[in-house]
Design a protein around this motif. Structure first.
Motif, mmCIF file in Angstrom:
data_model
loop_
_atom_site.group_PDB
_atom_site.id
_atom_site.type_symbol
_atom_site.label_atom_id
_atom_site.label_comp_id
_atom_site.label_asym_id
_atom_site.label_seq_id
_atom_site.Cartn_x
_atom_site.Cartn_y
_atom_site.Cartn_z
ATOM 1 N N UNK A 117 0.813 -1.215 0.000
ATOM 2 C CA UNK A 117 0.000 0.000 0.000
ATOM 3 C C UNK A 117 0.852 1.274 0.000
ATOM 4 N N UNK A 118 1.921 1.261 0.771
ATOM 5 C CA UNK A 118 2.727 2.477 0.920
ATOM 6 C C UNK A 118 3.744 2.676 -0.200
ATOM 7 N N UNK A 119 3.816 1.719 -1.112
ATOM 8 C CA UNK A 119 4.825 1.834 -2.178
ATOM 9 C C UNK A 119 4.208 1.655 -3.551
ATOM 10 N N UNK A 120 2.954 2.054 -3.660
ATOM 11 C CA UNK A 120 2.235 1.862 -4.924
ATOM 12 C C UNK A 120 2.855 2.612 -6.081
ATOM 13 N N UNK A 121 3.488 3.731 -5.787
ATOM 14 C CA UNK A 121 4.073 4.532 -6.875
ATOM 15 C C UNK A 121 5.373 3.926 -7.393
ATOM 16 N N UNK A 122 5.900 2.923 -6.668
ATOM 17 C CA UNK A 122 7.147 2.276 -7.099
ATOM 18 C C UNK A 122 6.817 1.033 -7.914
ATOM 19 N N UNK A 123 7.823 0.551 -8.604
ATOM 20 C CA UNK A 123 7.623 -0.671 -9.381
ATOM 21 C C UNK A 123 8.227 -1.872 -8.655
ATOM 22 N N UNK A 124 8.175 -1.882 -7.337
ATOM 23 C CA UNK A 124 8.801 -2.951 -6.567
ATOM 24 C C UNK A 124 8.135 -4.306 -6.806
ATOM 25 N N UNK A 125 8.914 -5.360 -6.673
ATOM 26 C CA UNK A 125 8.358 -6.714 -6.674
ATOM 27 C C UNK A 125 8.043 -7.083 -5.226
ATOM 28 N N UNK A 126 6.841 -7.569 -4.989
ATOM 29 C CA UNK A 126 6.457 -8.030 -3.657
ATOM 30 C C UNK A 126 6.272 -9.533 -3.715
ATOM 31 N N UNK A 127 7.279 -10.239 -3.254
ATOM 32 C CA UNK A 127 7.317 -11.694 -3.412
ATOM 33 C C UNK A 127 6.999 -12.359 -2.082
ATOM 34 N N UNK A 128 5.939 -13.136 -2.077
ATOM 35 C CA UNK A 128 5.510 -13.757 -0.823
ATOM 36 C C UNK A 128 6.214 -15.093 -0.644
ATOM 37 N N UNK A 129 6.503 -15.441 0.604
ATOM 38 C CA UNK A 129 7.318 -16.633 0.853
ATOM 39 C C UNK A 129 6.701 -17.672 1.775
ATOM 40 N N UNK A 130 5.385 -17.593 1.959
ATOM 41 C CA UNK A 130 4.733 -18.646 2.754
ATOM 42 C C UNK A 130 3.763 -19.348 1.804
ATOM 43 N N UNK A 131 4.231 -20.425 1.217
ATOM 44 C CA UNK A 131 3.557 -21.027 0.063
ATOM 45 C C UNK A 131 2.107 -21.428 0.349
ATOM 46 N N UNK A 132 1.877 -21.899 1.574
ATOM 47 C CA UNK A 132 0.539 -22.383 1.937
ATOM 48 C C UNK A 132 -0.470 -21.251 2.095
ATOM 49 N N UNK A 133 0.011 -19.994 2.089
ATOM 50 C CA UNK A 133 -0.886 -18.841 2.246
ATOM 51 C C UNK A 133 -0.802 -17.892 1.060
ATOM 52 N N UNK A 134 -0.263 -18.358 -0.042
ATOM 53 C CA UNK A 134 -0.022 -17.435 -1.162
ATOM 54 C C UNK A 134 -1.277 -16.728 -1.646
ATOM 55 N N UNK A 135 -2.402 -17.440 -1.669
ATOM 56 C CA UNK A 135 -3.614 -16.812 -2.194
ATOM 57 C C UNK A 135 -3.993 -15.554 -1.410
ATOM 58 N N UNK A 136 -3.862 -15.625 -0.084
ATOM 59 C CA UNK A 136 -4.197 -14.422 0.702
ATOM 60 C C UNK A 136 -3.237 -13.278 0.393
ATOM 61 N N UNK A 137 -1.991 -13.614 0.120
ATOM 62 C CA UNK A 137 -1.017 -12.574 -0.225
ATOM 63 C C UNK A 137 -1.290 -11.990 -1.614
ATOM 64 N N UNK A 138 -1.836 -12.800 -2.505
ATOM 65 C CA UNK A 138 -2.185 -12.279 -3.842
ATOM 66 C C UNK A 138 -3.270 -11.213 -3.709
ATOM 67 N N UNK A 139 -4.233 -11.511 -2.834
ATOM 68 C CA UNK A 139 -5.302 -10.541 -2.589
ATOM 69 C C UNK A 139 -4.708 -9.248 -2.046
ATOM 70 N N UNK A 140 -3.663 -9.371 -1.242
ATOM 71 C CA UNK A 140 -3.011 -8.227 -0.607
ATOM 72 C C UNK A 140 -2.045 -7.514 -1.548
ATOM 73 N N UNK A 141 -1.876 -8.042 -2.755
ATOM 74 C CA UNK A 141 -1.056 -7.322 -3.741
ATOM 75 C C UNK A 141 0.284 -7.944 -4.081
ATOM 76 N N UNK A 142 0.525 -9.184 -3.658
ATOM 77 C CA UNK A 142 1.781 -9.845 -4.021
ATOM 78 C C UNK A 142 1.924 -9.894 -5.546
ATOM 79 N N UNK A 143 3.127 -9.659 -6.032
ATOM 80 C CA UNK A 143 3.362 -9.693 -7.479
ATOM 81 C C UNK A 143 4.023 -11.004 -7.903
ATOM 82 N N UNK A 144 4.359 -11.819 -6.915
ATOM 83 C CA UNK A 144 5.005 -13.095 -7.208
ATOM 84 C C UNK A 144 5.275 -13.838 -5.919
ATOM 85 N N UNK A 145 5.982 -14.949 -6.011
ATOM 86 C CA UNK A 145 6.240 -15.759 -4.823
ATOM 87 C C UNK A 145 7.558 -16.510 -4.964
#
Ligand SMILES: CC(=O)N[C@H](C=O)[C@@H](O)[C@H](O)[C@H](O)CO
Ligand SMILES: CC(=O)C(=O)O
Length: 320
Positions: free
Chosen positions: A187-215
């Protein structure tokens, strides 16, 4: 100049470091391993020498050789090869960062030093900055894994103003279950092109909802194809199908977690699923037991994870 690179997205497999029965690195299977990830799992990005790769249990010389082998074998096959270069010694970390640049890696990632620890955000940033500066043309990722490093500085805080200190900062690998922290990073870095990579595989779907760009994760070595189907369903906004895939993945992870699941077990499962020998882990880890491997195999079969047939709504109850 190679920077800025194409954004790292989709699945990133945290590679295992294959070893021989007498504990040496088995470089001879890495070429096969690359082909397996690309062809059988549809995974074209890798994260080398991290937790799963026992990076912190290897010597600096081994880490250099492993990184080099993955870059060489991945050439023209993989999209991106990220090398984890975190170490307790700033000097070693800088050496590895510089080496990653020399061999043509696509990025570097660093965990917080975990023995003598940074206690404030500013100190941690200063450490990371010194490492990043050793590879000024490479995208830099911070690898947040508080449960293992014991450094609990919130990622959201760390990211605040990070480009002023680390101009090569390109993203975050977030291995924690705190979705408030993760969501606020996005949320605080929307103006950047950062990659937000989630690392808890069993919860990836919730992180996708939260804006994860990869895993980035260990299970994408052998559940990459299934997880890609989940990403595809999410992309198509078919959330109930995406949830079915996540539940299916959770059934397997939940099962192995109850038996005791870590890097050793990941090595055993990958050997089983891919047919490529990953060998034993290095001390202080212990080889997974025969009982573990047998149970995991039975579960994989019952969930249809060994035959890679497409998951349909109808066969979800199988093996549950
Ligand atoms: C602690 C650890 O190794 N985490 C991995 C990546 O960060 C994950 O890929 C887990 O292995 C996975 O989510 C299963 O719990
Ligand atoms: C899972 C992961 O990202 C690692 O092994 O470092």
């Amino acid at each position: 100049m190679a920077f800025p690179k194409k954004k790292l997205q989709g699945l990133v497999a945290a590679t295992i470091t294959p070893m021989t029965e007498n504990g040496e690195i088995n470089f001879s299977v890495i070429g096969q391993y690359v082909d397996y990830l690309v062809k059988e799992q549809g995974v074209k990005n890798i994260f080398v020498n991290g937790t799963t790769g026992e990076g912190l249990s290897l010597s600096v010389s081994e880490r250099r050789q492993v990184a080099e082998e993955w870059v060489t074998k991945g050439k023209d096959k993989l999209d991106q090869v990220i090398i984890h270069v975190g170490a307790l010694s700033l000097k070693e970390s800088q050496e590895l960062a510089q080496h990653a640049a020399e061999i043509g890696a696509d990025g570097i990632a660093v965990i917080a030093p975990f023995f003598l620890k940074p206690w404030t955000k500013d100190i941690l940033i200063n450490f990371l900055k010194e490492v990043a500066a050793a590879a000024p043309a490479l995208p830099f990722y911070y690898y947040h894994i508080p449960a293992l490093t014991g450094v609990k500085i919130r990622a959201e805080e760390l990211l605040d103003g990070i480009l002023d200190k680390i101009p090569t900062f390109q993203g975050l690998k977030f291995s924690d279950t705190d979705l408030l922290d993760f969501g606020q990073c996005v949320d605080q870095n929307r103006q950047q092109q950062f990659a937000f990579l989630f690392g808890v595989d069993e919860q990836l779907l919730s992180a996708l909802v939260m804006g994860a760009t990869g895993a980035v994760g260990s299970t994408y070595n052998y559940l990459g194809k299934k997880t890609n189907q989940m990403l595809e369903a999410f992309e198509q906004k078919d959330f109930s199908l995406a949830l079915n895939y996540q539940f299916c993945i959770q059934r397997f992870i939940n099962f192995v977690v109850k038996l005791g699941f870590g890097v050793s077990q990941t090595k055993a499962i990958m050997t089983l699923v891919s047919g490529i020998p990953m060998g034993p882990p290095r001390l202080p880890l212990q080889k997974a037991s025969r009982e573990f491997t047998d149970s995991a195999e039975a579960k994989l079969k019952s969930l249809d994870f060994l035959s890679f047939t497409d998951l349909k709504d109808g066969n979800l109850e199988v093996g549950s």
